[in-house]
Enzyme design. Structure first.
Site, PDB file in Angstrom:
ATOM      1  N   ILE A  87       0.156   9.916  35.609  1.00 10.82           N
ATOM      2  CA  ILE A  87       0.961  10.837  34.735  1.00 10.82           C
ATOM      3  C   ILE A  87       1.202  10.196  33.258  1.00 10.82           C
ATOM      4  O   ILE A  87       1.173   8.935  33.420  1.00 10.82           O
ATOM      5  CB  ILE A  87       2.283  11.573  35.414  1.00 10.82           C
ATOM      6  CG1 ILE A  87       3.137  10.572  35.702  1.00 10.82           C
ATOM      7  CG2 ILE A  87       1.727  12.493  36.326  1.00 10.82           C
ATOM      8  CD1 ILE A  87       4.421  11.202  36.284  1.00 10.82           C
ATOM      9  N   ASP A  88       1.534  10.901  32.260  1.00  9.24           N
ATOM     10  CA  ASP A  88       1.696  10.331  30.832  1.00  9.24           C
ATOM     11  C   ASP A  88       2.959   9.318  30.966  1.00  9.24           C
ATOM     12  O   ASP A  88       3.703   9.565  31.937  1.00  9.24           O
ATOM     13  CB  ASP A  88       1.976  11.257  30.011  1.00  9.24           C
ATOM     14  CG  ASP A  88       0.563  12.198  29.766  1.00  9.24           C
ATOM     15  OD1 ASP A  88      -0.298  11.629  30.053  1.00  9.24           O
ATOM     16  OD2 ASP A  88       1.023  13.250  29.084  1.00  9.24           O
ATOM     17  N   LYS A  89       3.071   8.404  30.099  1.00 13.51           N
ATOM     18  CA  LYS A  89       4.108   7.497  29.879  1.00 13.51           C
ATOM     19  C   LYS A  89       5.356   8.331  30.027  1.00 13.51           C
ATOM     20  O   LYS A  89       6.621   7.902  30.673  1.00 13.51           O
ATOM     21  CB  LYS A  89       4.112   6.674  28.665  1.00 13.51           C
ATOM     22  CG  LYS A  89       5.150   5.805  28.444  1.00 13.51           C
ATOM     23  CD  LYS A  89       4.989   5.026  27.201  1.00 13.51           C
ATOM     24  CE  LYS A  89       6.460   4.533  26.878  1.00 13.51           C
ATOM     25  NZ  LYS A  89       6.125   3.736  25.385  1.00 13.51           N
TER      26      LYS A  89
END
Length: 360
Positions: free
Chosen positions: A167-169
């Site tokens: 998942i994104d940062k």
């Protein structure tokens, strides 16, 4: 050898941003697709594939078959299946190790569950999942390397130990990490075949018109800004993407929604909600860091800026994750609480609504 091959990468096109945001799709697995020649002799599929996939051992291919990750004409087969003329064969396998140094770092992990096959981690916002350009330390992978370093099965040369999705940062929430090669193959097949289940919660600007809805549109790299993904409804560009949502709570000029992913593309939820005119709250990359709904009063502007301050990222959390356990064969599902920054922002909006109602 006249049969044809098409090779696919389950990892969407790399994100070239400074934050190393990444796809929520399968992470380190490749998909090969072969069409057997019309003159193909009967041959065991493990022998057929070991001769066609570079660096693939027969044992690795047999593990893929045992995990149900080898399909012939869209049906799973065992390693002793004999390939016939014109068979359509697909396989999902892990990439061979790449040359990258992973430094174990003693970074606290919020471990929701762990057994001999899998570990479930609730990732905090701001943590990059794996090392990449500009982020070579402090990542989830560095933390996992420390957690696994004393285990006999741990491979220090694996640049992404156990990861099967990401998942994104600045998105928080649940990730499953495999602790064995067999578990990696099994889980990657589930993500590839879309049999895993994932729900997210997000705060979006405005209110979608329906209590429940589905957003459909191909997602691909934006031709105007390579750091963004864009939606292409006609399907001429990008990859098929479907997001289902339902409204959980209306909060005046923003809405708390639950999203269920049918596919897993880079920035899928963020791009899809921008596409329907409801960007995620404080999502700078997709325009949600501006005041998009509400009044022009300075008091309201200050209120929204205060909300941005307590939630300094896109309001997105991977809340639940479900899959078939690679050892027990039973469906398991895990849930996580909303992180404190999203809770604080929601409480501020609730307080704002109640105060406005009193004034009216």
């Amino acid at each position: 050898m006249n049969d044809r091959e098409e090779s696919y990468d389950l990892l969407d096109e790399p994100d070239f941003s400074e934050n190393n945001d990444a796809s929520e799709n399968g992470l380190q697995y490749e998909h090969h697709r072969f069409i057997a020649d019309s003159g193909q002799n009967l041959l065991r599929i493990d022998k057929f594939l070991v001769n066609r996939i570079e660096n693939a051992s027969r044992n690795k291919i047999q593990e893929a078959a045992d995990a149900g990750c080898i399909l012939v004409n869209e049906k799973p087969v065992k390693s002793n299946y004999r390939v016939k003329p014109n068979d359509i064969i697909s396989i999902v396998m892990s990439y061979p190790p790449r040359e990258i140094q992973i430094i174990p770092e003693d970074i606290p992990l919020n471990i929701v569950y762990e057994d001999d096959a899998v570990i479930i981690v609730n990732k905090k916002p701001g943590m990059v999942v794996h090392p990449g350009h500009g982020n070579y330390t402090g990542t989830l992978v560095n933390a996992l390397a420390w957690h696994f370093k004393d285990q006999p099965w741990f491979n220090a040369d694996d640049p992404r130990p156990g990861l099967v999705h990401r998942i994104d940062k600045d998105t928080s929430g649940l990730l499953v990490i495999a602790k064995t090669e067999a578990a990696k193959i099994h889980l990657s097949g589930q993500f590839f075949n879309k049999t895993s289940t994932r729900t997210y919660q997000a705060i979006v600007w405005g209110t979608p018109p329906e209590e429940e809805g589905t957003i459909t549109g191909h997602i691909g790299r934006s031709v105007r800004d390579r750091k963004q993904m864009a939606v292409y409804p006609d399907g001429d560009y990008g990859k098929h993407a479907v997001t289902h949502y339902r409204i959980l709570e209306r909060l005046s000029y923003v809405t708390l929604v639950e999203c269920r992913l049918e596919t897993g593309r880079t920035h899928q939820i963020r791009a899809h909600f921008k596409y329907i005119g409801h960007p995620l709250f404080n999502d700078e990359r997709y325009g949600g860091h501006q005041i998009l709904k509400g009044t022009t009063f300075s008091k309201y502007k200050q209120f929204v800026e205060n909300c941005f301050a307590v939630l300094p990222r896109q309001a997105l959390h991977a809340k639940t994750l479900g899959f078939i356990h690679p050892v027990t064969g039973k469906y398991v599902e895990f849930d996580s609480e909303l992180p404190t920054d999203m809770v604080a922002a929601i409480e501020k909006w609730r307080h704002y609504i109640s105060g406005r109602d009193v004034e009216e």
